[in-house]
Write a protein that holds these residues in place. Sequence first.
Motif, mmCIF file in Angstrom:
data_model
loop_
_atom_site.group_PDB
_atom_site.id
_atom_site.type_symbol
_atom_site.label_atom_id
_atom_site.label_comp_id
_atom_site.label_asym_id
_atom_site.label_seq_id
_atom_site.Cartn_x
_atom_site.Cartn_y
_atom_site.Cartn_z
ATOM 1 N N ASP A 31 -44.706 -40.782 -27.390
ATOM 2 C CA ASP A 31 -45.352 -39.725 -28.169
ATOM 3 C C ASP A 31 -45.151 -38.417 -27.406
ATOM 4 O OD1 ASP A 31 -47.095 -37.935 -29.301
ATOM 5 O OD2 ASP A 31 -48.919 -39.029 -28.775
ATOM 6 N N THR A 32 -44.234 -37.569 -27.901
ATOM 7 C CA THR A 32 -43.947 -36.339 -27.140
ATOM 8 C C THR A 32 -45.089 -35.325 -27.245
ATOM 9 O OG1 THR A 32 -42.725 -35.389 -28.991
ATOM 10 C CG2 THR A 32 -41.434 -36.570 -27.320
ATOM 11 N N GLY A 33 -45.945 -35.483 -28.273
ATOM 12 C CA GLY A 33 -47.136 -34.628 -28.353
ATOM 13 C C GLY A 33 -47.982 -34.823 -27.098
ATOM 14 N N TYR A 36 -46.782 -32.574 -24.348
ATOM 15 C CA TYR A 36 -47.278 -31.194 -24.487
ATOM 16 C C TYR A 36 -48.764 -31.126 -24.151
ATOM 17 C CZ TYR A 36 -42.848 -29.690 -26.307
ATOM 18 O OH TYR A 36 -41.512 -29.392 -26.415
ATOM 19 N N ARG A 37 -49.497 -32.157 -24.547
ATOM 20 C CA ARG A 37 -50.929 -32.186 -24.239
ATOM 21 C C ARG A 37 -51.161 -32.308 -22.722
ATOM 22 N NH1 ARG A 37 -54.596 -33.304 -28.310
ATOM 23 N NH2 ARG A 37 -53.653 -33.204 -30.355
ATOM 24 N N ALA A 38 -50.318 -33.103 -22.060
ATOM 25 C CA ALA A 38 -50.450 -33.269 -20.611
ATOM 26 C C ALA A 38 -50.167 -31.935 -19.906
ATOM 27 C CB ALA A 38 -49.499 -34.350 -20.118
ATOM 28 N N VAL A 92 -53.117 -26.346 -27.390
ATOM 29 C CA VAL A 92 -51.820 -26.988 -27.153
ATOM 30 C C VAL A 92 -50.663 -26.318 -27.911
ATOM 31 C CG1 VAL A 92 -52.235 -28.843 -28.841
ATOM 32 C CG2 VAL A 92 -50.596 -29.213 -27.019
ATOM 33 N N SER A 93 -50.911 -25.815 -29.129
ATOM 34 C CA SER A 93 -49.769 -25.196 -29.835
ATOM 35 C C SER A 93 -49.338 -23.903 -29.160
ATOM 36 C CB SER A 93 -50.002 -24.993 -31.327
ATOM 37 O OG SER A 93 -51.328 -24.950 -31.661
ATOM 38 N N LYS A 94 -50.268 -23.258 -28.464
ATOM 39 C CA LYS A 94 -49.926 -22.049 -27.713
ATOM 40 C C LYS A 94 -48.982 -22.413 -26.549
ATOM 41 C CE LYS A 94 -52.496 -18.609 -25.431
ATOM 42 N NZ LYS A 94 -53.759 -18.020 -25.067
ATOM 43 N N ILE A 101 -41.412 -23.908 -21.414
ATOM 44 C CA ILE A 101 -42.130 -25.191 -21.382
ATOM 45 C C ILE A 101 -41.438 -26.191 -22.301
ATOM 46 C CG2 ILE A 101 -44.320 -26.352 -21.965
ATOM 47 C CD1 ILE A 101 -45.706 -23.853 -20.826
ATOM 48 N N ARG A 102 -41.002 -25.725 -23.469
ATOM 49 C CA ARG A 102 -40.285 -26.620 -24.394
ATOM 50 C C ARG A 102 -39.038 -27.185 -23.718
ATOM 51 N NH1 ARG A 102 -42.658 -26.945 -29.054
ATOM 52 N NH2 ARG A 102 -41.129 -28.530 -29.583
ATOM 53 N N GLU A 103 -38.345 -26.329 -22.983
ATOM 54 C CA GLU A 103 -37.119 -26.772 -22.305
ATOM 55 C C GLU A 103 -37.424 -27.892 -21.305
ATOM 56 O OE1 GLU A 103 -34.099 -24.293 -19.754
ATOM 57 O OE2 GLU A 103 -34.614 -23.313 -21.655
ATOM 58 N N GLY A 122 -42.513 -36.833 -32.633
ATOM 59 C CA GLY A 122 -42.857 -35.456 -32.285
ATOM 60 C C GLY A 122 -42.641 -34.520 -33.449
ATOM 61 N N ARG A 123 -42.118 -33.328 -33.141
ATOM 62 C CA ARG A 123 -41.867 -32.332 -34.186
ATOM 63 C C ARG A 123 -40.390 -31.973 -34.269
ATOM 64 N NH1 ARG A 123 -46.643 -33.170 -33.696
ATOM 65 N NH2 ARG A 123 -48.379 -31.890 -34.387
ATOM 66 N N ASP A 124 -39.697 -32.085 -33.128
ATOM 67 C CA ASP A 124 -38.301 -31.610 -33.060
ATOM 68 C C ASP A 124 -37.397 -32.681 -32.446
ATOM 69 O OD1 ASP A 124 -39.426 -31.590 -30.533
ATOM 70 O OD2 ASP A 124 -38.356 -29.793 -29.883
ATOM 71 N N ILE A 125 -37.754 -33.935 -32.611
ATOM 72 C CA ILE A 125 -37.005 -34.991 -31.928
ATOM 73 C C ILE A 125 -35.632 -35.186 -32.591
ATOM 74 C CG2 ILE A 125 -37.095 -37.323 -30.950
ATOM 75 C CD1 ILE A 125 -39.355 -35.392 -30.054
ATOM 76 N N LEU A 172 -53.550 -24.182 -40.132
ATOM 77 C CA LEU A 172 -53.169 -23.266 -39.054
ATOM 78 C C LEU A 172 -52.093 -23.887 -38.165
ATOM 79 C CD1 LEU A 172 -53.797 -20.563 -37.623
ATOM 80 C CD2 LEU A 172 -55.397 -21.805 -36.180
ATOM 81 N N ARG A 173 -52.283 -25.159 -37.810
ATOM 82 C CA ARG A 173 -51.296 -25.868 -36.985
ATOM 83 C C ARG A 173 -49.932 -25.905 -37.677
ATOM 84 N NH1 ARG A 173 -51.809 -30.445 -33.664
ATOM 85 N NH2 ARG A 173 -53.772 -30.399 -32.593
ATOM 86 N N ASP A 174 -49.945 -26.204 -38.986
ATOM 87 C CA ASP A 174 -48.691 -26.260 -39.759
ATOM 88 C C ASP A 174 -47.962 -24.932 -39.653
ATOM 89 O OD1 ASP A 174 -49.191 -28.775 -40.601
ATOM 90 O OD2 ASP A 174 -49.436 -28.304 -42.732
ATOM 91 N N THR A 179 -43.404 -22.077 -37.977
ATOM 92 C CA THR A 179 -42.833 -20.725 -37.942
ATOM 93 C C THR A 179 -42.465 -20.263 -36.533
ATOM 94 O OG1 THR A 179 -45.043 -19.766 -37.832
ATOM 95 C CG2 THR A 179 -44.048 -19.916 -40.016
ATOM 96 N N ARG A 180 -42.700 -21.113 -35.515
ATOM 97 C CA ARG A 180 -42.364 -20.650 -34.163
ATOM 98 C C ARG A 180 -40.845 -20.533 -34.033
ATOM 99 N NH1 ARG A 180 -44.226 -26.025 -31.999
ATOM 100 N NH2 ARG A 180 -42.409 -27.301 -32.379
ATOM 101 N N GLU A 181 -40.431 -19.654 -33.108
ATOM 102 C CA GLU A 181 -39.002 -19.354 -33.001
ATOM 103 C C GLU A 181 -38.189 -20.507 -32.444
ATOM 104 O OE1 GLU A 181 -37.828 -15.618 -31.167
ATOM 105 O OE2 GLU A 181 -39.313 -14.693 -32.489
HETATM 106 O O1 DC Z 1 -48.819 -34.563 -32.201
HETATM 107 P P1 DC Z 1 -49.876 -33.784 -31.416
HETATM 108 O O2 DC Z 1 -50.933 -33.168 -32.293
HETATM 109 O O3 DC Z 1 -50.451 -34.590 -30.302
HETATM 110 O O4 DC Z 1 -49.055 -32.590 -30.754
HETATM 111 C C1 DC Z 1 -49.663 -31.650 -29.941
HETATM 112 C C2 DC Z 1 -48.969 -30.288 -30.048
HETATM 113 O O5 DC Z 1 -47.667 -30.364 -29.481
HETATM 114 C C3 DC Z 1 -48.813 -29.727 -31.462
HETATM 115 O O6 DC Z 1 -49.235 -28.373 -31.454
HETATM 116 C C4 DC Z 1 -47.347 -29.753 -31.726
HETATM 117 C C5 DC Z 1 -46.717 -29.796 -30.361
HETATM 118 N N1 DC Z 1 -45.499 -30.605 -30.315
HETATM 119 C C6 DC Z 1 -44.306 -29.947 -30.384
HETATM 120 O O7 DC Z 1 -44.289 -28.723 -30.523
HETATM 121 N N2 DC Z 1 -43.154 -30.651 -30.288
HETATM 122 C C7 DC Z 1 -43.163 -31.978 -30.162
HETATM 123 N N3 DC Z 1 -42.005 -32.650 -30.080
HETATM 124 C C8 DC Z 1 -44.393 -32.679 -30.102
HETATM 125 C C9 DC Z 1 -45.562 -31.953 -30.199
#
Ligand code: DC
Length: 219
Positions: A31-33, A36-38, A92-94, A101-103, A122-125, A172-174, A179-181
């Motif tokens: 779970d890559t989320g 990011y949470r860690a 966490v979305s911030k 950090i994404r890198e 995740g979101r971008d796997i 808001l999360r959506d 829309t992030r770059e």
């Molecule tokens: O899935 P989650 O709610 O635990 O994810 C936490 C945050 O991490 C959420 O704001 C989206 C972000 N995230 C991301 O940007 N890219 C990923 N691959 C996984 C999560």
Amino acid sequence: MIYITIDGPAGSGKSSVSRELAKKLGFKHLDTGALYRAATFLWIKSRKELASQEFLKMVKSANFYLSGDSTLYMNGKPLGEEIRTVKVGKVVSKVAEVPEIREIITQKAREIANGKRIVVEGRDIGTVVLPSACVKIFLTASVDERAHRRYEDYKSRGVSVRFEEVVKEIELRDKIDSTREVAPLKPAKDAIIFSTDGFTFEEVVSKLYSLIVEKMKQC
Ligand code: DC
């Protein structure tokens, strides 16, 4: 190695579906989320500037490891409730918006997945982290259905929250995530888009399992 990616918005049921699919397939699960949470947990504890070299160094040097039963460890300790608090959820979305950090997290996720038979969510796997994956799924559901799920999840954990607040949180999360770059939330061109609306958890798992098994024959 075989990679299966499952992307989708908050509350789409991704985590429980991914975990169950990995179990049925005999694959590992990441779970890559949680990564990011860690990182967010480290940030809150460190009190450093978000994009500061000190904080980036701290995330870079964190040692992530997946145990035999797919429990995620950071620096020798299993990650648990401390990364699922409302406080972490709020910021966490911030943290996930910061390109550096994404890198780092993308690199960590690739290292964890490397050489394994693994379901990575995740979101971008499918788009960024593992674009060569064998099977890509984009899981989605209506805002209402996702809000209901998240609301029940909060309730079961004893968190007091109003349903309308949860709807707002999801919307808001959506918005932030899509829309992030860097690496916005969107399906990969070759992803199977699956809406869970109207299906039970068991139905979703069973349908996706069949789809995956069929698709894996072509990998
Ligand atoms: O899935 P989650 O709610 O635990 O994810 C936490 C945050 O991490 C959420 O704001 C989206 C972000 N995230 C991301 O940007 N890219 C990923 N691959 C996984 C999560």
